[in-house]
Motif scaffolding. Sequence first.
Motif, PDB file in Angstrom:
ATOM      1  N   ALA A  65      10.506 -12.661   0.195  1.00 30.62           N
ATOM      2  CA  ALA A  65      11.933 -12.522   0.488  1.00 30.62           C
ATOM      3  C   ALA A  65      12.734 -12.915  -0.745  1.00 30.62           C
ATOM      4  N   THR A  66      13.639 -12.023  -1.167  1.00 27.68           N
ATOM      5  CA  THR A  66      14.459 -12.307  -2.344  1.00 27.68           C
ATOM      6  C   THR A  66      15.933 -12.289  -1.955  1.00 27.68           C
ATOM      7  N   PHE A  67      16.795 -12.536  -2.941  1.00 23.46           N
ATOM      8  CA  PHE A  67      18.230 -12.477  -2.676  1.00 23.46           C
ATOM      9  C   PHE A  67      18.757 -11.044  -2.709  1.00 23.46           C
ATOM     10  N   GLY A  68      17.885 -10.068  -2.948  1.00 32.99           N
ATOM     11  CA  GLY A  68      18.275  -8.664  -2.832  1.00 32.99           C
ATOM     12  C   GLY A  68      19.094  -8.141  -4.004  1.00 32.99           C
ATOM     13  N   GLY A  69      19.649  -6.962  -3.822  1.00 31.35           N
ATOM     14  CA  GLY A  69      20.522  -6.364  -4.828  1.00 31.35           C
ATOM     15  C   GLY A  69      19.818  -6.085  -6.144  1.00 31.35           C
ATOM     16  N   THR A  70      20.583  -6.189  -7.232  1.00 31.52           N
ATOM     17  CA  THR A  70      20.044  -5.959  -8.569  1.00 31.52           C
ATOM     18  C   THR A  70      18.872  -6.882  -8.845  1.00 31.52           C
ATOM     19  N   SER A  76      16.721 -13.275   1.638  1.00 36.05           N
ATOM     20  CA  SER A  76      16.119 -14.596   1.822  1.00 36.05           C
ATOM     21  C   SER A  76      17.189 -15.566   2.331  1.00 36.05           C
ATOM     22  N   ASP A  77      16.806 -16.395   3.275  1.00 36.62           N
ATOM     23  CA  ASP A  77      17.810 -17.209   3.943  1.00 36.62           C
ATOM     24  C   ASP A  77      17.125 -18.441   4.526  1.00 36.62           C
ATOM     25  N   ILE A  78      17.620 -19.599   4.156  1.00 34.08           N
ATOM     26  CA  ILE A  78      16.977 -20.842   4.583  1.00 34.08           C
ATOM     27  C   ILE A  78      17.009 -20.994   6.100  1.00 34.08           C
ATOM     28  N   THR A  79      18.056 -20.472   6.732  1.00 35.98           N
ATOM     29  CA  THR A  79      18.169 -20.623   8.184  1.00 35.98           C
ATOM     30  C   THR A  79      17.114 -19.760   8.890  1.00 35.98           C
ATOM     31  N   LYS A  80      16.790 -18.611   8.278  1.00 32.79           N
ATOM     32  CA  LYS A  80      15.747 -17.771   8.867  1.00 32.79           C
ATOM     33  C   LYS A  80      14.394 -18.455   8.742  1.00 32.79           C
ATOM     34  N   ILE A  81      14.172 -19.107   7.595  1.00 38.07           N
ATOM     35  CA  ILE A  81      12.903 -19.814   7.413  1.00 38.07           C
ATOM     36  C   ILE A  81      12.770 -20.902   8.468  1.00 38.07           C
ATOM     37  N   LYS A  82      13.867 -21.602   8.723  1.00 41.22           N
ATOM     38  CA  LYS A  82      13.849 -22.649   9.754  1.00 41.22           C
ATOM     39  C   LYS A  82      13.422 -22.049  11.090  1.00 41.22           C
ATOM     40  N   VAL A  94       6.047 -16.665  11.281  1.00 43.09           N
ATOM     41  CA  VAL A  94       6.416 -16.712   9.860  1.00 43.09           C
ATOM     42  C   VAL A  94       6.235 -15.332   9.225  1.00 43.09           C
ATOM     43  N   GLU A  95       7.376 -14.682   8.944  1.00 39.11           N
ATOM     44  CA  GLU A  95       7.323 -13.300   8.460  1.00 39.11           C
ATOM     45  C   GLU A  95       7.331 -13.202   6.939  1.00 39.11           C
ATOM     46  N   TRP A  96       7.590 -14.303   6.273  1.00 39.03           N
ATOM     47  CA  TRP A  96       7.596 -14.287   4.806  1.00 39.03           C
ATOM     48  C   TRP A  96       6.529 -15.243   4.282  1.00 39.03           C
ATOM     49  N   ASP A  97       5.815 -14.810   3.255  1.00 45.86           N
ATOM     50  CA  ASP A  97       4.836 -15.693   2.634  1.00 45.86           C
ATOM     51  C   ASP A  97       5.445 -16.474   1.483  1.00 45.86           C
ATOM     52  N   LEU A  98       6.590 -15.987   1.038  1.00 47.12           N
ATOM     53  CA  LEU A  98       7.191 -16.568  -0.153  1.00 47.12           C
ATOM     54  C   LEU A  98       8.682 -16.243  -0.106  1.00 47.12           C
ATOM     55  N   ALA A  99       9.511 -17.192  -0.512  1.00 44.30           N
ATOM     56  CA  ALA A  99      10.940 -16.914  -0.484  1.00 44.30           C
ATOM     57  C   ALA A  99      11.623 -17.478  -1.718  1.00 44.30           C
ATOM     58  N   GLN A 100      12.622 -16.740  -2.178  1.00 42.07           N
ATOM     59  CA  GLN A 100      13.486 -17.213  -3.260  1.00 42.07           C
ATOM     60  C   GLN A 100      14.598 -18.026  -2.607  1.00 42.07           C
ATOM     61  N   VAL A 101      14.661 -19.291  -2.928  1.00 37.94           N
ATOM     62  CA  VAL A 101      15.678 -20.169  -2.338  1.00 37.94           C
ATOM     63  C   VAL A 101      16.129 -21.150  -3.412  1.00 37.94           C
ATOM     64  N   SER A 102      17.068 -22.011  -3.077  1.00 37.61           N
ATOM     65  CA  SER A 102      17.404 -23.057  -4.043  1.00 37.61           C
ATOM     66  C   SER A 102      16.641 -24.312  -3.650  1.00 37.61           C
ATOM     67  N   ARG A 103      16.395 -25.147  -4.629  1.00 36.93           N
ATOM     68  CA  ARG A 103      15.638 -26.355  -4.329  1.00 36.93           C
ATOM     69  C   ARG A 103      16.418 -27.253  -3.377  1.00 36.93           C
ATOM     70  N   GLY A 104      17.754 -27.175  -3.469  1.00 34.30           N
ATOM     71  CA  GLY A 104      18.580 -27.931  -2.529  1.00 34.30           C
ATOM     72  C   GLY A 104      18.270 -27.527  -1.096  1.00 34.30           C
ATOM     73  N   CYS A 164      14.220 -21.295  -6.816  1.00 35.26           N
ATOM     74  CA  CYS A 164      12.794 -21.590  -6.826  1.00 35.26           C
ATOM     75  C   CYS A 164      12.039 -20.728  -5.823  1.00 35.26           C
ATOM     76  N   TRP A 165      10.724 -20.648  -6.015  1.00 35.12           N
ATOM     77  CA  TRP A 165       9.827 -20.049  -5.033  1.00 35.12           C
ATOM     78  C   TRP A 165       9.379 -21.142  -4.087  1.00 35.12           C
ATOM     79  N   ALA A 166       9.392 -20.829  -2.809  1.00 37.24           N
ATOM     80  CA  ALA A 166       8.855 -21.778  -1.836  1.00 37.24           C
ATOM     81  C   ALA A 166       8.081 -20.994  -0.785  1.00 37.24           C
ATOM     82  N   ILE A 167       7.033 -21.612  -0.249  1.00 34.58           N
ATOM     83  CA  ILE A 167       6.167 -20.945   0.729  1.00 34.58           C
ATOM     84  C   ILE A 167       6.405 -21.552   2.105  1.00 34.58           C
ATOM     85  N   PRO A 168       6.946 -20.765   3.037  1.00 32.77           N
ATOM     86  CA  PRO A 168       7.190 -21.294   4.386  1.00 32.77           C
ATOM     87  C   PRO A 168       5.897 -21.793   5.019  1.00 32.77           C
TER      88      PRO A 168
END
Lengths: 363, 294
Positions: A49-54, A81-87, A95-105, A274-278
Motif C-alpha cells: 500500500a502506497t500513498f498513490g498518485g505520482t 495507505s492509511d494507518i486507520t485501515k491498518i488498525k 490483513v490485506e496489505w503485507d507492507l505499507a508506506q506510512v510515517s513513523r509517527g 517508512c515501510w512497515a509490515i502490518p
Amino acid sequence: MSHPSLSRRILFGLLAAPALLPGRGSAETLPEVTSIPDSLKGSGEIRVATFGGTMQEVQKRAYFEPFEKLSGIRVRDFAGSDITKIKAMVETGNVEWDLAQVSRGSVMNLQKRGDYFEKIDYDIIDAGVPAAFRFEYGLEMLVWAQVLAYRTDAFRGAVPKGWADFWDTKKFPGDRALLGAGSGNQPELEFALMAAGVPPEQVYPMDLDKAFASYTKIKRDVVKWWETGAVPVQLLTDREVVMTSVWNGRMAALQQAGVPAAVSWSQGLLKRDCWAIPKGSRNRAQAMKFIAYSTMAIPQARLSMLIPYGSVNDGANEYLSPARQEVLPSAPAIRSQLLTYNYDWWVENRDAVTARFNRWLLT
Amino acid sequence: MSEAIAPALLAPGRTAGMNWRRLVPLLLVAPLVLFMLALYALPVLAMLSRSLLEPAPTLAHYAELAGDEVFHRIFTNTLWTTLVVTAGTLVLGYPVAMGLARARTLLPLLLIIVLLPFWTSVLVRSYAWMVLLGRHGLVNEALLAMGMLDRPLRILNTPLAVHIAMVHILLPYMILPIANALRQIDPSLARAAAGLGAGPWAVFRQVTLPLSMPGVMAGILLVFVLSLGFYITPALVGGPRDMTLSMLIAQRVEQLDWAYAATLSAVLLATALVIIAIFQRAFGVGTAFRMSAR
C-alpha cells in the motif's frame, strides 16, 4: 546469518554512468541493479500500500518492476495507505496489505495502543542505511521536506528566508497558507517557534504557549489551513496566496509548469516515510525482502531521479548528478538547512496539540 | 399505482383471508432487508457501540462532548451551512424543476444538464470552484472587466465559497423530486383555475405550489441530510473556521480515538434522524416519497 557487509560494488553492476546524468529528463538512463543476493529472492507475492498518485507511478519504476524481475516475487500495489485501515485490518484479522508506506509517527501512535506491526529484520538490510533511519517496527525509506514556498513575482525581487520573513507581513505583504490539523496532519508549531526567534536546535521540546502566541500574530493573514498537498500548490498557482508551506515534491511540477514560484529551504522540516509490515501479514518474509531491496543504493537513487525526494542510503548519492542533488532534501547542502522533524515529541503531544489548535482556530 | 398497494400495506389484515397477500411484498423486500442488516446496520451499530463501550462501558465520551466548546462551535456551523445550502438549492432549483416539468422536446437535453454534475466527482468539482472563485479566477476577472468591482473580492476560502460549491453539488437532489411532483399535476387544474379568473401568480400560489409540496419536502430532506455529512468541499474551498462535523470526526479517526469519533458520528446520525422525524410529523414525508416516486 551473514552480516550485510558485502560491498554494494560487488553485488551490483555499475552499468549506467549515473554521475553524468542530467537532473531532469534522466528517466531513460536510470541505473540498474543487475543481481541480488539469494537472501532477497523468493516466490509468491506481496501486497504493497502506497500513498498513490505520482509517488506510486514512480515507485513502480524505481522499485516494483526491477524487484519483480530480480527476486521472482510479484508486487501488487494499492493506492491509499492509511494507518486507520491498518488498525481495522489487524483488529479484524483480515490483513490485506503485507507492507505499507506510512510515517513513523503513525507507526508509533498505533503501536502505543497494541501490537499492530511486525519487527523489521535488520539482518538483510543494506549497510548503507544509517542507524538514524532504522526503527524496531519501521524502516524509513524516503526523505522529504516541508518548506516555505513563495511567488517570485510578489515581492519585487525580495527573497523570504525562514519563518521570521514569513511572519513579516510588512516586508512581505500578501495572504498566506499553512498546514492545519486535518487529515492526519499536525500544525507547524516548529515554524511558529522559529518565527518567534527560537533557534532551530532549541525548537524541541516545544513550548506550546510560545508557539500559539506566535501563531496568533499571523492568524489574520492565513487564509487557508490546508490539509492536502495539492491545495497549497493550487493556491500559489492561482495567486491566491504569496507564501505557503508545501511538501517539496509538489513544487517540481509547479515550477515545470512555468509558475513563478520558488522554495526557500531555510528552516524547513525534514520528514521521512517508512515501510512497515502490518501484524499478521501473510507474506511477511517476502515483504521484508522487498524492504531490504528498496532501501539499497541503486533503487533509492532511481526514485530520487524520478521525483525530488531524498534517499536513506548513503550510497545513493554517487548515482546522482550534482544538478539533481541540488534539488533533493537529502543533499548535504540542503539537509543542513533543515530541522529534523521530531516524531517522538509529536507522538507524545499530538492529541493535546490538535485539541488546542482547534480551540485556538475556532473560538 | 402505488396508491393501490399502499392502503393494503398501511391497513393490513382488514380483509379476512387476504393475509397471504400481505406476505408477498414482505418476501420481496426480505433479501434487501437482510442484506442491509448484515452489511450495513450491524457494522454501523458495532461502530457506534464504541462510543459507549470503549474502553469499558461508559458515558464519559458523551460527557466530554457536552462540554466540548469546539464541538459546539462546529455543530452550529454545520447546521447553519446545511440550512443555507438547503435554502439555496430550493430557491435555485424550483424554477429549474418547473422548466423541466414543462419541457417536451428539450427534456432529454435539460435532464442531461441537470444530471451532468452527478457524473463528475465531488473532488473535481470542488477544485473547479477553487479555480473559478479565486481572487484571480473567472468570476472576479469577469466582474472586474465589466467594471462592477475595483478590486477582486475574496470569495474562495470563505463560508460563501462553501455555500456556492455545495449548492451546485446538491442541486440535482432538489430539482429531480420537485420536477417529478410538478409533472404529476394535472394540467387541467391550472387551466380550470385560470378559467375561474386566477392570474398566473394566483395559479402558482394556490394550485401549483401546494400540489408540488411533496416533491419540495422530499428535496429539502435529501439536501438537508446530505449536507450534514459534507467533508471534501468545505475542506477545499472553505476558510480557516469552516470546519464541519465530518471533518472533526475524520480528525479523531486519524488520531485513532475511535470512541470519540463514534460519539460524534452518533450525534450526527441522531441529528439526521431527528430531522427526518420532524419532517415526517409535520409534512408526512412518506406521502412525499410515495407521490414523487411515480
